[in-house]
Write a protein that holds these residues in place. Structure first.
Motif, PDB file in Angstrom:
ATOM      1  N   THR A 164       0.834  -1.209   0.000  1.00 31.85           N
ATOM      2  CA  THR A 164       0.000   0.000   0.000  1.00 31.85           C
ATOM      3  C   THR A 164       0.863   1.251   0.000  1.00 31.85           C
ATOM      4  OG1 THR A 164      -1.710  -1.213   1.214  1.00 31.85           O
ATOM      5  CG2 THR A 164      -1.868   1.181   1.199  1.00 31.85           C
ATOM      6  N   GLU A 176       3.807   1.568  -1.268  1.00 37.39           N
ATOM      7  CA  GLU A 176       4.379   1.723  -2.610  1.00 37.39           C
ATOM      8  C   GLU A 176       3.333   2.243  -3.594  1.00 37.39           C
ATOM      9  OE1 GLU A 176       7.390   1.622  -3.458  1.00 37.39           O
ATOM     10  OE2 GLU A 176       8.337   0.677  -1.726  1.00 37.39           O
ATOM     11  N   LEU A 177       2.082   1.839  -3.407  1.00 36.17           N
ATOM     12  CA  LEU A 177       1.007   2.341  -4.271  1.00 36.17           C
ATOM     13  C   LEU A 177       0.837   3.846  -4.131  1.00 36.17           C
ATOM     14  CD1 LEU A 177      -1.648  -0.477  -3.796  1.00 36.17           C
ATOM     15  CD2 LEU A 177      -0.880   0.383  -6.028  1.00 36.17           C
ATOM     16  N   ARG A 225       2.014   0.652 -10.366  1.00 37.76           N
ATOM     17  CA  ARG A 225       0.828   0.512  -9.502  1.00 37.76           C
ATOM     18  C   ARG A 225      -0.035  -0.676  -9.944  1.00 37.76           C
ATOM     19  NH1 ARG A 225      -2.731   4.584  -9.051  1.00 37.76           N
ATOM     20  NH2 ARG A 225      -2.941   4.390  -6.786  1.00 37.76           N
ATOM     21  N   LEU A 245       1.636  -3.707  -8.449  1.00 33.53           N
ATOM     22  CA  LEU A 245       1.342  -3.767  -7.020  1.00 33.53           C
ATOM     23  C   LEU A 245      -0.087  -4.227  -6.769  1.00 33.53           C
ATOM     24  CD1 LEU A 245       3.129  -0.431  -6.058  1.00 33.53           C
ATOM     25  CD2 LEU A 245       3.778  -2.703  -5.223  1.00 33.53           C
ATOM     26  N   THR A 246      -1.004  -3.788  -7.609  1.00 33.91           N
ATOM     27  CA  THR A 246      -2.402  -4.221  -7.501  1.00 33.91           C
ATOM     28  C   THR A 246      -2.513  -5.720  -7.727  1.00 33.91           C
ATOM     29  OG1 THR A 246      -3.162  -2.062  -8.281  1.00 33.91           O
ATOM     30  CG2 THR A 246      -4.724  -3.888  -8.434  1.00 33.91           C
ATOM     31  N   LEU A 292      -8.984   0.686  -4.677  1.00 24.33           N
ATOM     32  CA  LEU A 292      -8.302   0.863  -5.958  1.00 24.33           C
ATOM     33  C   LEU A 292      -9.267   0.756  -7.136  1.00 24.33           C
ATOM     34  CD1 LEU A 292      -5.054  -1.205  -5.307  1.00 24.33           C
ATOM     35  CD2 LEU A 292      -5.218   1.275  -5.573  1.00 24.33           C
ATOM     36  N   ASP A 303      -9.880   4.135  -8.217  1.00 25.17           N
ATOM     37  CA  ASP A 303      -8.660   4.935  -8.300  1.00 25.17           C
ATOM     38  C   ASP A 303      -8.758   5.990  -9.397  1.00 25.17           C
ATOM     39  OD1 ASP A 303      -5.711   4.685  -7.130  1.00 25.17           O
ATOM     40  OD2 ASP A 303      -5.519   5.193  -9.262  1.00 25.17           O
ATOM     41  N   VAL A 330      -5.493   1.403 -13.403  1.00 22.82           N
ATOM     42  CA  VAL A 330      -5.420   0.751 -12.097  1.00 22.82           C
ATOM     43  C   VAL A 330      -6.828   0.362 -11.633  1.00 22.82           C
ATOM     44  CG1 VAL A 330      -4.808   1.058  -9.668  1.00 22.82           C
ATOM     45  CG2 VAL A 330      -3.294   1.940 -11.462  1.00 22.82           C
TER      46      VAL A 330
END
Length: 345
Positions: free
Chosen positions: A278, A280-281, A291, A294-295, A313, A316, A321
């Motif tokens: 989170t 890093e997002l 992103r 990461l998701t 997200l 978002d 994303v």
């Protein structure tokens, strides 16, 4: 001065003086009435000159060139001597390594010695196919010198040969890990990569965990990645920062996400991993592609916390994303009833 006197004073035998005369290196200036060789003071100085050059390792032909060629400078001579000496030392070093490899194999007879020598010659081949064949054709149950295999692993650039060497080294047992220790700490990043990749194939052997843990702090991302994946699969939670970093960088991010998912089965680690992803997002430097990775990593995590992040997200500001998060939420929602049914059964 007659030849006998010259031999006594110079320490050069009369036989060698006659040889120098025959070659034209040192010819006596005169002859006595009886035909005997008679050396002048300049001739004697030339003899000492020749002997000095011989002491440096020059052949008689090289000495003749040095004495007769006006363009042959002392610096060129010294440069040639350095190169010849380096070549000789390298050949002797290779011979020493071969002898040590044979000795390390504890040969019981000439057949063992010949087998090790054949392996060494095969590994020295310029052909990758022959190097691979040399490894794979070793008789079953016959020990192969660990030092030989480790050295070849650290030097091999062909992926197929490297794979065969890692397989052979893994069969050698825990001694193989110890033989790779120097490679894990080598200056050359390429050597460290090959060493860590070989250690990961023996991650259950004693000493492997310690070497891989050292590699987690390596400045090279590939080295860190190999170590993090191997240790993470063994449940080492210290790999979390490196694994999250792999997702961010896009380096083996799918493998890293799977290992993070496995580590998240431990409730004490799950919240830590979710928080790291989170963070890093939300990083200002995270672009759309980062992103999205990461998701995708969040999907691998069990529990409701990661699901809640995915729901956020899905709305978002980045359409890409949001689309990826929404698609994964749909898949997870469809999977959940089946999972609950399996648990009830």
């Amino acid at each position: 001065m007659l030849i006998g006197d010259v031999a006594r004073r110079s320490g050069v035998s009369t036989r060698m003086l006659r040889h120098y005369d025959a070659l034209g290196l040192v010819r006596p200036t005169g002859r006595t009435v009886g035909g005997y060789r008679e050396y002048s003071a300049d001739d004697v100085r030339r003899i000492f000159h020749v002997e000095s050059l011989r002491s440096l390792g020059l052949s008689l032909k090289q000495i003749e060139r040095a004495l007769q060629d006006p363009a042959f400078t002392p610096s060129a001579l010294v440069g040639d001597l350095i190169r010849w000496t380096e070549d000789r030392l390298e050949r002797e070093r290779e011979l020493l390594e071969r002898l040590r490899a044979v000795d390390a194999s504890a040969p019981a007879g000439w057949q063992d010695v010949l087998r090790v020598v054949a392996l060494l010659r095969g590994l020295d081949s310029a052909s990758a196919a022959r190097r691979q064949q040399a490894v794979l054709t070793q008789p079953e149950g016959v020990p192969v010198p660990v030092e030989v295999l480790a050295g070849a692993v650290l030097a091999e650039s062909d992926p197929h040969v490297a794979g065969a060497l890692r397989w052979a080294l893994a069969r050698s047992g825990s001694d193989g890990v110890a033989a790779l220790a120097a490679g894990v700490h080598a200056r050359d990043a390429g050597v460290r990569r090959r060493a860590v990749l070989a250690v990961t194939a023996m991650s259950e052997a004693p000493g492997a965990t310690a070497l891989l843990t050292d590699a987690l702090g390596d400045p090279d991302p590939t080295v860190r990645g190999h170590a993090a994946l191997a240790l993470g699969r063994r449940g080492v939670t210290a790999t979390v920062p490196a694994l999250v970093g792999m997702v961010v960088e896009g380096s083996h991010d799918v493998d890293a996400a799977e290992v993070l998912g496995t580590l998240s089965r431990d409730p004490r680690c799950a919240d830590r991993i979710t928080a790291a992803l989170t963070d890093e997002l939300a990083a200002p430097t995270a672009d759309s592609a980062t992103r999205i990775r990461l998701t995708q990593a969040l999907v691998e995590l069990p529990g409701t916390t990661a699901r809640e992040v995915l729901r956020r997200l899905a709305h978002d500001d980045d359409p890409a994303v949001a689309l990826v998060a929404s698609a994964f939420l749909t898949v997870l929602d469809e999977r959940s009833p089946r999972d609950r049914g399996d648990e009830d059964a």
